[in-house]
Design a protein around this motif. Sequence first.
Motif, PDB file in Angstrom:
ATOM      1  N   ARG A 478     -13.233  16.615   3.474  1.00  0.00           N
ATOM      2  CA  ARG A 478     -12.972  15.825   2.497  1.00  0.00           C
ATOM      3  C   ARG A 478     -12.863  16.571   1.087  1.00  0.00           C
ATOM      4  O   ARG A 478     -13.716  17.461   0.884  1.00  0.00           O
ATOM      5  CB  ARG A 478     -13.768  14.634   2.305  1.00  0.00           C
ATOM      6  CG  ARG A 478     -14.251  13.690   3.597  1.00  0.00           C
ATOM      7  CD  ARG A 478     -12.837  13.099   3.998  1.00  0.00           C
ATOM      8  NE  ARG A 478     -12.640  11.940   3.425  1.00  0.00           N
ATOM      9  CZ  ARG A 478     -13.349  11.008   3.663  1.00  0.00           C
ATOM     10  NH1 ARG A 478     -13.999  10.391   4.678  1.00  0.00           N
ATOM     11  NH2 ARG A 478     -12.949   9.799   2.798  1.00  0.00           N
ATOM     12  N   PRO A 479     -11.910  16.280   0.280  1.00  0.00           N
ATOM     13  CA  PRO A 479     -10.939  14.966   0.202  1.00  0.00           C
ATOM     14  C   PRO A 479      -9.871  15.428   1.456  1.00  0.00           C
ATOM     15  O   PRO A 479      -9.491  16.635   1.524  1.00  0.00           O
ATOM     16  CB  PRO A 479     -10.529  14.899  -0.782  1.00  0.00           C
ATOM     17  CG  PRO A 479     -10.365  16.368  -1.609  1.00  0.00           C
ATOM     18  CD  PRO A 479     -11.702  16.966  -1.063  1.00  0.00           C
ATOM     19  N   ASP A 484      -8.623   9.766   1.489  1.00  0.00           N
ATOM     20  CA  ASP A 484      -8.781   9.985   0.065  1.00  0.00           C
ATOM     21  C   ASP A 484      -7.434  10.074  -0.589  1.00  0.00           C
ATOM     22  O   ASP A 484      -6.722  10.759  -0.485  1.00  0.00           O
ATOM     23  CB  ASP A 484      -9.543  11.037  -0.317  1.00  0.00           C
ATOM     24  CG  ASP A 484     -10.861  11.283   0.512  1.00  0.00           C
ATOM     25  OD1 ASP A 484     -11.781  10.522   0.330  1.00  0.00           O
ATOM     26  OD2 ASP A 484     -10.945  12.127   1.269  1.00  0.00           O
ATOM     27  N   ASP A 486      -7.300   9.720  -4.226  1.00  0.00           N
ATOM     28  CA  ASP A 486      -7.163  10.256  -5.524  1.00  0.00           C
ATOM     29  C   ASP A 486      -8.130  11.518  -5.484  1.00  0.00           C
ATOM     30  O   ASP A 486      -9.349  11.518  -5.117  1.00  0.00           O
ATOM     31  CB  ASP A 486      -8.175   9.196  -6.323  1.00  0.00           C
ATOM     32  CG  ASP A 486      -7.477   7.963  -6.735  1.00  0.00           C
ATOM     33  OD1 ASP A 486      -6.182   8.017  -6.885  1.00  0.00           O
ATOM     34  OD2 ASP A 486      -8.068   6.877  -6.587  1.00  0.00           O
ATOM     35  N   PHE A 487      -7.250  12.664  -5.473  1.00  0.00           N
ATOM     36  CA  PHE A 487      -8.063  13.873  -5.732  1.00  0.00           C
ATOM     37  C   PHE A 487      -8.578  14.548  -7.111  1.00  0.00           C
ATOM     38  O   PHE A 487      -7.668  14.291  -7.924  1.00  0.00           O
ATOM     39  CB  PHE A 487      -7.243  14.902  -5.060  1.00  0.00           C
ATOM     40  CG  PHE A 487      -6.894  15.002  -3.488  1.00  0.00           C
ATOM     41  CD1 PHE A 487      -7.178  16.008  -2.630  1.00  0.00           C
ATOM     42  CD2 PHE A 487      -6.430  13.895  -2.912  1.00  0.00           C
ATOM     43  CE1 PHE A 487      -7.009  15.949  -1.601  1.00  0.00           C
ATOM     44  CE2 PHE A 487      -6.236  13.641  -1.372  1.00  0.00           C
ATOM     45  CZ  PHE A 487      -6.671  14.916  -0.682  1.00  0.00           C
ATOM     46  N   GLU A 488      -9.794  14.739  -7.246  1.00  0.00           N
ATOM     47  CA  GLU A 488     -10.276  15.250  -8.449  1.00  0.00           C
ATOM     48  C   GLU A 488      -9.406  16.463  -8.772  1.00  0.00           C
ATOM     49  O   GLU A 488      -9.218  16.772  -9.800  1.00  0.00           O
ATOM     50  CB  GLU A 488     -11.749  15.457  -8.475  1.00  0.00           C
ATOM     51  CG  GLU A 488     -12.538  13.979  -8.414  1.00  0.00           C
ATOM     52  CD  GLU A 488     -13.858  14.289  -8.758  1.00  0.00           C
ATOM     53  OE1 GLU A 488     -14.463  15.307  -9.035  1.00  0.00           O
ATOM     54  OE2 GLU A 488     -14.823  13.317  -8.349  1.00  0.00           O
ATOM     55  N   LYS A 489      -9.340  17.149  -7.813  1.00  0.00           N
ATOM     56  CA  LYS A 489      -8.674  18.656  -8.039  1.00  0.00           C
ATOM     57  C   LYS A 489      -7.764  18.904  -6.896  1.00  0.00           C
ATOM     58  O   LYS A 489      -8.003  18.901  -5.610  1.00  0.00           O
ATOM     59  CB  LYS A 489      -9.837  19.686  -7.943  1.00  0.00           C
ATOM     60  CG  LYS A 489      -9.308  20.988  -8.031  1.00  0.00           C
ATOM     61  CD  LYS A 489     -10.241  22.285  -7.801  1.00  0.00           C
ATOM     62  CE  LYS A 489      -9.615  23.636  -7.916  1.00  0.00           C
ATOM     63  NZ  LYS A 489     -10.736  24.672  -7.571  1.00  0.00           N
TER      64      LYS A 489
END
Length: 510
Positions: A478-479, A484, A486-489
Motif C-alpha cells: 500500500r498505497p 487507495d 488519495d496518495f500522499e506521495k
Amino acid sequence: MSKRPVIAVAGLACETSTFSPAVTLAPAFHPKRGDEIVERYEFLHADKPLGIEAEWKGALIGHALPGGIVTLEAFETLSKEIVDRLQVIVAENKVDGLWFDIHGAMCVQELDDVEAELLRRVRAVIGPGVIVSASMDLHGNVSRELAHMCDLITCYRMAPHEDAMDTKERACRNLVNILQGKEPGMRPLKAWIPVPILLPGEQTSTRIEPAKHIYAAVPDVEAEDGVLDAAIWVGYAWADEPRNRAAIVVTGWDEAAVSRGAEKLAKLFWDARADFKFVAPTGSFAECLDAAVKSPPEERPYFISDSGDNPTAGGSGDMTWGLTRLLERPEFKSPDSGYTVIYASVPGPKAIETAVAAGVGATVTVTAGADVDNIHAPPLTMTGRVHSIKHGDRDAVTEVVLQVGSVFAILTKLRKPYHKEKDFTDLNLSPRSADVVIVKIGYLEPQLYDMAKGWMLGLTPGGVDQDLKRLGHHRIRRPMWPFDEDFEKMPELKTVWIDKSNEPLSGPDV
C-alpha cells in the motif's frame, strides 16, 4: 555459435485465487514431458524456423485450469520432477538456454512468489550462465526477484488472450536471437518499473480504452533502436501477496532507449488509472436477469457473465449461487414460458451418475455443486429432464444438460469453462437461438463475444469477486489504486535497473 544452441523447456502455469476455498492438485496440471512439449508447440517443430535454428529439450511443463491455491505437495512433486529431468538434460548436453513457460499468478501453500522460487531451483541445476527467457500471461506478476533471474521476460498484449501463442513464440525467438547474435549469450539490459495499480481483467481488456491505447504503445516502444522487447503486466487481482500489482519490463541494448520506453509505458498506465471501467454494462445478478427478460429480440441471445465464480480466473467453478437464483425466477419455471435459457455450468459428479444411468429423456432429481465452495450457497437439488449427455471432455470428463423449466443447466463431472460455440452445440444446445445464455466468465471470450447480441457483466459473489475491496486483501503493498485513491506521495515510476548478475538481490523489493 557454430552449432545449434540447446534450449531446455520447463515451467508450471496456474492462475490461482487465494480467496477461493478450492485447492489445486498435481494431476490438474496435465504434465507434458520430453518430446510431448515440442509436439505441443507447433513453432518448435523441426520444419519450423525455431526448430531448425535450435535444439529443444523438453523437461516438464504443466498448465492447470485456473483455480484455488496449489498444494505444497503438488508443487514439490512437480518442481522436483522438473529439476530431476533438467539434471538429465544438463548431464547429456551443453545447455545454452531455457524457455521458462509460465503464467505468473500461481500461488502455493506456504510459499510466496512461487515462479521465482521455481526458477531459483532451476537455476541451481542449469547454472547462472544459461540464458532464460520467460513467457507470461499479462495477468501474471513480475517481482524484482523474478525479473532478476530471467534474462528475457515478456507477456501477452491482448485480453482476451488471442496472442498467447504469438507471445510464447516471441519469447523463444528472442532467446534464439540472443544465443546466435554477434556476441552470443550477451545479456540485455532490463528496466523494471512496478506500478501501484491492481485491477481485475474485466476493467483492463485491450478491446476498450484505456487499456487499448496503453497496449497499442508497446510495439512502438519495442520498435525503438536498441530495444528488444517491451511488456506491460496488469497483475493478478484475486491473490494476496506483496508481488500483486502492475509492472513494466523493457529489455534491450541501449540504456537510454530502454529506460525511456519503460517510463513511457509506466506513465501511460498510471495516468489512466481513474479511466478504467468494466468491459460491459454491470449490475447485480437480478438486474442482469431483468435486463435480459426485457431485452428486444434483436438483443438476443443476451449473455450474462456470472463473474464471481469464473473458473478461468481462479474461481472454484462449483458455486450454485447463480443457478439457484436463476431457477427461482418465475419467468423460467415452465418449459412453455417462451424463453430458452442456458446456464454453464455447475459440477456434480453424483448428479452425473444419476443422469447417465437414467438416460436422455428421463426425468431425474439430482443434487449438484458446492462440494468445494459453499460459502454463498449450499448444494442445489433440482428436478428436470435429461436433455443430453456427452462423455470424454478433457476438463469436464462427462457433461449432462438438465432441462428445469425453460432453463437448460449444464452439469459436469469436473469443472469446465465454456468459451466456444462447440462447447454448447456438442451438447445439443444452440446458444445463437437461445434468449439468455449465462456463463461463468468475466469478459467474453472471442466466440461468445461474437454470438452475444446483448451482454451484461453480473457482479456476483465468489472467489474472483469483481468488487476487490470486499475480498479483504491485507498483504498487498500500500498505497495501491483503487484500494487507495488519495496518495500522499505519487509514485516516481522511474526505471529500476535489474542486476545482470545471477547473485541474490540486495536491498528491498521496491
